[in-house]
Design an enzyme around this catalytic site. Sequence first.
Site, short mmCIF file in Angstrom:
data_model
loop_
_atom_site.label_atom_id
_atom_site.label_comp_id
_atom_site.label_asym_id
_atom_site.label_seq_id
_atom_site.Cartn_x
_atom_site.Cartn_y
_atom_site.Cartn_z
N CYS A 59 0.46 -1.35 0.21
CA CYS A 59 -0.18 -0.05 -0.06
C CYS A 59 0.92 0.76 0.62
O CYS A 59 1.74 1.44 0.34
CB CYS A 59 -1.08 0.13 0.82
N ARG A 71 4.14 -0.49 -4.43
CA ARG A 71 4.25 -1.20 -3.11
C ARG A 71 2.70 -1.11 -3.92
O ARG A 71 2.40 -2.54 -2.43
CB ARG A 71 3.90 0.03 -2.34
N TRP A 111 -3.13 -2.62 -1.31
CA TRP A 111 -2.43 -4.49 -1.86
C TRP A 111 -3.43 -5.37 -0.81
O TRP A 111 -3.58 -4.76 0.50
CB TRP A 111 -0.96 -4.21 -1.34
N ASN A 146 -2.18 2.07 5.32
CA ASN A 146 -1.61 1.13 5.23
C ASN A 146 -1.22 -0.09 6.54
O ASN A 146 -0.74 0.42 7.45
CB ASN A 146 -0.67 1.24 4.64
N GLY A 147 -1.23 -0.87 7.04
CA GLY A 147 -0.68 -1.86 7.96
C GLY A 147 -1.91 -3.25 7.90
O GLY A 147 -3.05 -3.34 7.66
N GLU A 165 16.74 -18.45 -7.78
CA GLU A 165 16.54 -17.45 -8.04
C GLU A 165 16.22 -17.05 -9.74
O GLU A 165 15.08 -16.43 -9.87
CB GLU A 165 18.13 -16.12 -7.89
N LYS A 176 12.94 -15.46 -10.47
CA LYS A 176 11.95 -14.57 -11.42
C LYS A 176 11.18 -14.90 -12.68
O LYS A 176 10.36 -14.23 -12.62
CB LYS A 176 13.80 -13.82 -12.24
N GLU A 186 7.59 -15.11 -11.31
CA GLU A 186 6.85 -13.83 -10.87
C GLU A 186 6.38 -12.90 -11.46
O GLU A 186 5.71 -12.15 -11.03
CB GLU A 186 7.28 -13.09 -8.96
N HIS A 207 15.98 -37.68 -7.69
CA HIS A 207 15.23 -38.18 -6.28
C HIS A 207 13.69 -38.43 -6.58
O HIS A 207 13.07 -37.52 -5.22
CB HIS A 207 15.76 -37.70 -5.23
N LYS A 262 6.35 -4.54 -4.06
CA LYS A 262 7.45 -4.21 -4.31
C LYS A 262 8.57 -4.73 -2.70
O LYS A 262 9.15 -5.11 -2.34
CB LYS A 262 8.31 -3.20 -4.31
O1 M6R Z 1 12.57 -5.40 0.38
P1 M6R Z 1 13.31 -7.02 0.83
O2 M6R Z 1 14.55 -7.66 -0.21
O3 M6R Z 1 12.93 -7.24 2.28
O4 M6R Z 1 12.13 -8.03 -0.08
C1 M6R Z 1 12.17 -9.67 0.50
C2 M6R Z 1 10.94 -9.99 -0.85
O5 M6R Z 1 10.58 -9.65 -0.84
C3 M6R Z 1 11.75 -9.70 -2.47
O6 M6R Z 1 13.39 -10.32 -2.64
C4 M6R Z 1 10.82 -10.25 -3.50
O7 M6R Z 1 10.99 -11.88 -3.54
C5 M6R Z 1 11.32 -10.06 -4.52
N1 M6R Z 1 9.75 -10.05 -4.88
C6 M6R Z 1 11.64 -10.53 -5.42
O8 M6R Z 1 12.19 -10.81 -6.87
#
Ligand code: M6R
Length: 598
Positions: A2, A27, A74, A100-101, A471, A475, A478, A494, A593
Amino acid sequence: MCGIIGYIGRGNAAAVGLAALKKLEYRGYDSAGIAVLNTRGIEIRKDKGKIDAINRKLNMNSMQGNIAILHTRWATHGPPTKRNAHPHLDCRGEIAIVHNGIIENYSSIKELLEKEGHTFSSETDSEVLAHLIEKFYRGNLEEAVLKALQEVEGTYGMAVMHKNENKIVAARNGSPLIIGIGNNEMLIASDATAILEHTKKAVYLNDKEVAVVKQGGFSVKNLSNESIDKEVKEITWSLEQIEKKGFKHFMLKEIFEQPESMKNTIRGRIKDRIKITVDIDMEKIKRIVITSCGTSWHSALIGKHIIERTAGIPVEVDYASEFRYRDPIIGEGDLLIAISQSGETADTLAAIKEAKKRGARTLGIINVVGSTIAREVDTGIYLHAGPEIGVASTKAFTSQILALTLFALYTRQEMGMQINKNILNELKNIPEKAKMILDKKDEIKTIAKEFFKSSNFLYLGRGINFPVALEGALKLKEISYIHAEGYPAAEMKHGPIALIDENMPVVFIATKNGAYEKIISNMQEVKARGGKIIVVATEGDERACSIADYVIHVPETMELLSPVVNVIPLQLLAYYIADMKGLDVDKPRNLAKSVTVE
Ligand code: M6R
């Protein structure tokens, strides 16, 4: 999660506020809204969807007035609908709030307020705040907010206004909020990027602080109604850094910024000795626990390899969300390293608090200067990677690995051991090697064209490159919504090997490092079963090429630094696949984010 904006000044609050809100869209972007205060009282326009679409429909920027609060959502409680969008009003339509929260005790407060005659128009936890403030309002908004917050359990970053008062009251507990001090105008925002166009002077609110913001200034109190002096800080980022600069998406820009962001992470830190200011006596540290989430958790897994091999200290890695709830064994003699791009991730923050409570020292590896985590840890290393706007983390990941490497070398140095000059030289060469990979973008695009219609992907790596497989898979899933799994290559037999057929693309990270021979055998196993192999291989490696269907060459580097170069082609592959699918790469569905809720 948010985004919150508040504006009070001489300008048109709606126009200024919407431009600032757009900068916070990463956000949360399932709904948005604005409340403007003018001579007619409080006027609200809001809907579900993204800001531009809502603005086209509701003409939000034509609203007149010099005070406004805005929100991009969000969803947590209640689906993304018009009625759940913020701002929310009290019963009389005199108090508007953006939040927000999560208000954890919202249902008991709501029940009580309903008995007292309040009627609610949304399913959100946030709306109770507007009604609670209404309940306590006796002509002074600040007092009413202070009273209301005594009743509330949970987290909030919030901005409130009342139709009869030319001010915004803002409060924070667990959700970031800053006040921007402009020229005859004041802004409130969830993060610094939103106010840069107007000012670089900012005041960071701490938890349980309440601010009254007027056109000419601000004051801050704690929840016990005591005044607090706040320091005005200078935001180090520039407006230019948060622009796309001709790139189609922020993510692509940030991938291409990596040679520069890597240089910025190591700049001035590699001399004859490693120069980082870590206020911890490393000789007293017997064990390290690294905690983080998502991409930052993957860099933590790589950090374990680097620190153990370089400094010989045992390292454990834990998801912050798991660490905090499992009664962790941690205390004196332990160092907790928290890695976070945003510095706002709620789970990571809670893990730090837990470790501190139990007597451990804490160190942050953080990108956003002045963020909550950066202020919570005992000491830290900033990434200096510059703002990362794309929801999918890219340049922060490579900078995190470099910062972890610097930390490992520093620890070795502090323990009186020699540092091999080769690694220092290679660290300096890495940005150039990253650039060489970026120059191959068209080859990677061609591979993306072959596979963008696939429904599943498998990513396989070993040792220090297993987290790179994780990773790469993260990527892809997501931003392209393609199911992808990362696995240690040897584990494939396995179970996951059952998935292999001619429709399964398998991405191998098979550069010439420790487990090279073994991974070549794993590639043969996939080939024998008809899987389509894409390999990230070392420049000049003929063997890997002869087995794979598609090859992405990367320059040779030391094993410890190989994740930094090997991940770049995977970032590009995911980007091009998502873009070819016509998806909104910078704002993938359901993601935000910075994850400031549990
Ligand atoms: O801001 P942070 O590094 O603490 O965020 C952690 C995760 O939320 C962040 O890396 C998330 O997995 C990303 N969307 C990955 O691309």
